[in-house]
Structures are given as structure tokens and as C-alpha cells.
Design an enzyme around this catalytic site. Structure first.
Site, PDB file in Angstrom:
ATOM      1  N   ASP A 286       0.866  -1.179   0.000  1.00 39.01           N
ATOM      2  CA  ASP A 286       0.000   0.000   0.000  1.00 39.01           C
ATOM      3  C   ASP A 286       0.901   1.226   0.000  1.00 39.01           C
ATOM      4  O   ASP A 286       1.777   1.355   0.864  1.00 39.01           O
ATOM      5  CB  ASP A 286      -0.861   0.039   1.263  1.00 39.01           C
ATOM      6  CG  ASP A 286      -1.889  -1.089   1.315  1.00 39.01           C
ATOM      7  OD1 ASP A 286      -1.712  -2.105   0.627  1.00 39.01           O
ATOM      8  OD2 ASP A 286      -2.872  -0.938   2.061  1.00 39.01           O
TER       9      ASP A 286
ATOM     10  N   ASP B  21     -15.776  -3.355   0.222  1.00 38.29           N
ATOM     11  CA  ASP B  21     -15.148  -2.957   1.489  1.00 38.29           C
ATOM     12  C   ASP B  21     -16.265  -2.592   2.450  1.00 38.29           C
ATOM     13  O   ASP B  21     -17.009  -1.640   2.199  1.00 38.29           O
ATOM     14  CB  ASP B  21     -14.223  -1.757   1.255  1.00 38.29           C
ATOM     15  CG  ASP B  21     -13.233  -2.021   0.130  1.00 38.29           C
ATOM     16  OD1 ASP B  21     -12.691  -3.137   0.072  1.00 38.29           O
ATOM     17  OD2 ASP B  21     -13.011  -1.118  -0.699  1.00 38.29           O
TER      18      ASP B  21
HETATM   19  O1  LIG Z   1      -7.598  -1.148  -1.499  1.00 36.71           O
HETATM   20  C1  LIG Z   1      -7.969   0.039  -1.392  1.00 36.71           C
HETATM   21  O2  LIG Z   1      -8.416   0.678  -2.369  1.00 36.71           O
HETATM   22  C2  LIG Z   1      -7.883   0.747  -0.058  1.00 36.71           C
HETATM   23  C3  LIG Z   1      -8.464   2.002   0.076  1.00 36.71           C
HETATM   24  C4  LIG Z   1      -8.399   2.656   1.293  1.00 36.71           C
HETATM   25  C5  LIG Z   1      -7.756   2.092   2.393  1.00 36.71           C
HETATM   26  C6  LIG Z   1      -7.173   0.827   2.260  1.00 36.71           C
HETATM   27  C7  LIG Z   1      -7.243   0.164   1.042  1.00 36.71           C
HETATM   28  N1  LIG Z   1      -6.685  -1.082   0.891  1.00 36.71           N
HETATM   29  C8  LIG Z   1      -6.009  -1.774   1.922  1.00 36.71           C
HETATM   30  C9  LIG Z   1      -5.585  -3.110   1.508  1.00 36.71           C
HETATM   31  O3  LIG Z   1      -5.832  -3.618   0.441  1.00 36.71           O
HETATM   32  C10 LIG Z   1      -4.715  -3.858   2.499  1.00 36.71           C
HETATM   33  O4  LIG Z   1      -3.430  -3.957   1.937  1.00 36.71           O
HETATM   34  C11 LIG Z   1      -5.213  -5.237   2.763  1.00 36.71           C
HETATM   35  O5  LIG Z   1      -6.550  -5.177   3.172  1.00 36.71           O
HETATM   36  C12 LIG Z   1      -4.308  -5.966   3.781  1.00 36.71           C
HETATM   37  O6  LIG Z   1      -4.803  -5.869   5.101  1.00 36.71           O
HETATM   38  P1  LIG Z   1      -3.963  -6.445   6.367  1.00 36.71           P
HETATM   39  O7  LIG Z   1      -3.500  -7.823   5.995  1.00 36.71           O
HETATM   40  O8  LIG Z   1      -4.960  -6.467   7.498  1.00 36.71           O
HETATM   41  O9  LIG Z   1      -2.817  -5.524   6.607  1.00 36.71           O
END
Ligand SMILES: O=C(O)c1ccccc1NCC(=O)[C@H](O)[C@H](O)COP(=O)(O)O
Length: 245
Positions: free
Chosen positions: A14, A133
Site C-alpha cells: 500500500d 469494502d
Molecule cells: O484497497 C484500497 O483501495 C484501499 C483504500 C483505502 C484504504 C485501504 C485500502 N486497501 C487496503 C488493503 O488492500 C490492504 O493492503 C489489505 O486489506 C491488507 O490488510 P492487512 O492484511 O490487514 O494488513
């Protein structure tokens, strides 16, 4: 539903303000920084990843974008890349697809401009996934800050439009290392025949084994962010764990 029998793992990078970060509950301002996005992505590739989940958080939040960096990272990968964050119109979709990514993940657009999403699903098929989401069963858009309707109503509409795949995130779990929301994933799999990629909350190899146990129900893959950066386990260990289920 997916035909794959082994859970696919998608390590996450990210990007905020040029840095690889992780957020808690996806909230702006909760960033922990993990350095160069390119170095992180190359490290996951070296460790055996077949996928990279790459998110432009600034584009998602509307605080700018990391488009050049995202393109640079995608072009450097020999593995499949799923691009997410701020892909909401023809220009941002064209820029995302021009990176050579394998697929894009649309979030806000599916809530705010459903006609456009139906059109691009028809044009691009399985290069388009939709991110669902949620908090509870309420969808969230605009960097997860704005309500966007009911999960199951939207899922039924997208299914009817031929959406190929869903990336399902429980925002309450995201970035918290509290484990994935298995009930939510089971409920979504019961409501669609399309493959589901689970996102948010993975904390342990047991979480990954539990997700691998949902492959017969339709869970195709799992995005893993914080747990890898926090070194709860290595990607090699994760790949081995899911292959053994
Ligand atoms: O994916 C998006 O567009 C997004 C937008 C705003 C906030 C977060 C977003 N994505 C986050 C992710 O895709 C995380 O990398 C993923 O959920 C991993 O989560 P974790 O394993 O709990 O760190």
C-alpha cells in the site's frame, strides 16, 4: 467460483506519499511506514509470491496519487499484479491497465458510477475485480470514508452485470492483526458463484489455513499486509502452509 485448489496469496504493498505503509482500519493518519514500495514488492517476488496487491492510497483518499511509482513497481514485476486505489473513470482505468497489471480492483466507482462499472466489466471481463469494502454489511467508498449502500444488493447487481471476481474486506479487521472475518466471507461466497479474494486482518499461519479451508466455498485468494511487515511469519512459510491444506 474459482477452479484453483490452493489458496492464492497476494502480499500487499500500500503506497502513501511514495512510501510502503500499513494503515489501521484503512484510516488516513494511522500509517506505519515500511520504506520503498519497489523494495517491498521485489522482496515478496523473491520470496515466491505469484501475485502482488498494489494500492495507491493517495488516489483512494483523493490526496494526490503515486501513479508513476505504481507504474514503475508494476513494470518491475515478473509476477501478476492487482492494482487498487482511485480507479474511477476512463483516464485512471486506462493508466492502470497501461502498467501491464493483470487486473484492477474498482471500489468507489462500483458504488457511485454503477453504469460506468457495468460498461468496463463488459469491455474488460476478468481484468476487472470489484472491491467490496464493508463495515457490517454497509459498503464504504472514497478511501473507506463514505457509505455506499448494502453489500448484498450491490453484489447481486454486479453479479447480474457479469463481474468476474470480488475482493472482500472487513474494514474493522483491516490492518489490525485480529484475524479475517470468516463469517462474512462464507456469507459472500453463499451469495455469489464468483471467486472471492479475502482481505484484511490476517495475523497468523492458522488464519491462512482457515482461509484455505474456504477454497471449496469460493475463496480464491487472500491479501496479506500487516502480518508480513510485522514478521508474524514469512511469505515462504505462508506459501508452504496453504499448499499443505
Ligand atoms: O484497497 C484500497 O483501495 C484501499 C483504500 C483505502 C484504504 C485501504 C485500502 N486497501 C487496503 C488493503 O488492500 C490492504 O493492503 C489489505 O486489506 C491488507 O490488510 P492487512 O492484511 O490487514 O494488513
Amino acid at each position: 467460483m474459482s477452479s484453483a485448489s490452493v489458496l492464492e496469496l497476494l502480499p500487499a504493498v500500500d503506497v502513501r506519499d511514495g512510501q510502503a505503509v500499513r494503515l489501521v482500519h484503512g484510516e488516513s493518519g494511522t500509517e506505519t511506514s515500511y520504506g520503498s514500495p519497489l523494495e517491498a514488492a521485489l522482496a515478496w517476488q523473491r520470496s515466491g509470491a505469484e501475485w502482488l496487491h498494489l494500492v495507491d492510497l493517495d488516489a483512494a483518499f483523493g490526496t494526490g496519487d503515486n501513479r508513476d511509482l505504481v507504474r514503475q513497481v508494476t513494470e518491475a514485476m515478473d509476477i501478476k499484479v492487482e492494482l487498487s486505489g482511485g480507479i474511477r473513470d476512463d483516464a485512471s482505468l486506462a493508466a492502470a491497465l497501461a502498467t501491464g497489471c493483470t487486473r484492477v480492483n474498482l471500489g468507489t466507482a462500483a458504488l457511485e458510477t454503477p453504469e460506468w462499472v457495468a460498461k468496463v466489466i463488459a469491455e474488460h471481463g476478468d481484468k476487472i475485480a470489484v472491491g467490496l469494502d464493508v463495515r457490517g454489511t454497509t459498503l464504504k467508498g472514497r478511501g473507506w470514508t463514505r457509505d455506499g449502500g448494502d453489500l448484498y444488493e450491490t453484489l447481486a447487481r454486479l453479479d447480474a452485470e457479469g463481474c468476474a471476481r470480488y475482493v472482500v474486506t472487513d474494514i474493522a479487521k483491516d490492518g489490525t492483526l485480529q484475524g479475517p472475518n470468516l463469517e462474512l466471507l462464507k456469507n459472500v461466497c453463499a451469495a455469489t458463484d464468483k471467486p472471492v479474494v479475502a482481505s484484511g486482518g490476517v495475523s497468523s499461519l492458522d488464519d491462512l489455513r482457515a482461509l484455505a479451508g474456504l477454497v471449496p466455498l469460493g475463496v480464491e485468494g487472500a491479501i496479506v499486509g500487516k502480518a508480513l511487515y510485522a514478521k508474524a511469519f514469512t511469505l515462504e512459510e505462508a506459501l508452504e502452509a496453504v499448499a499443505a491444506v
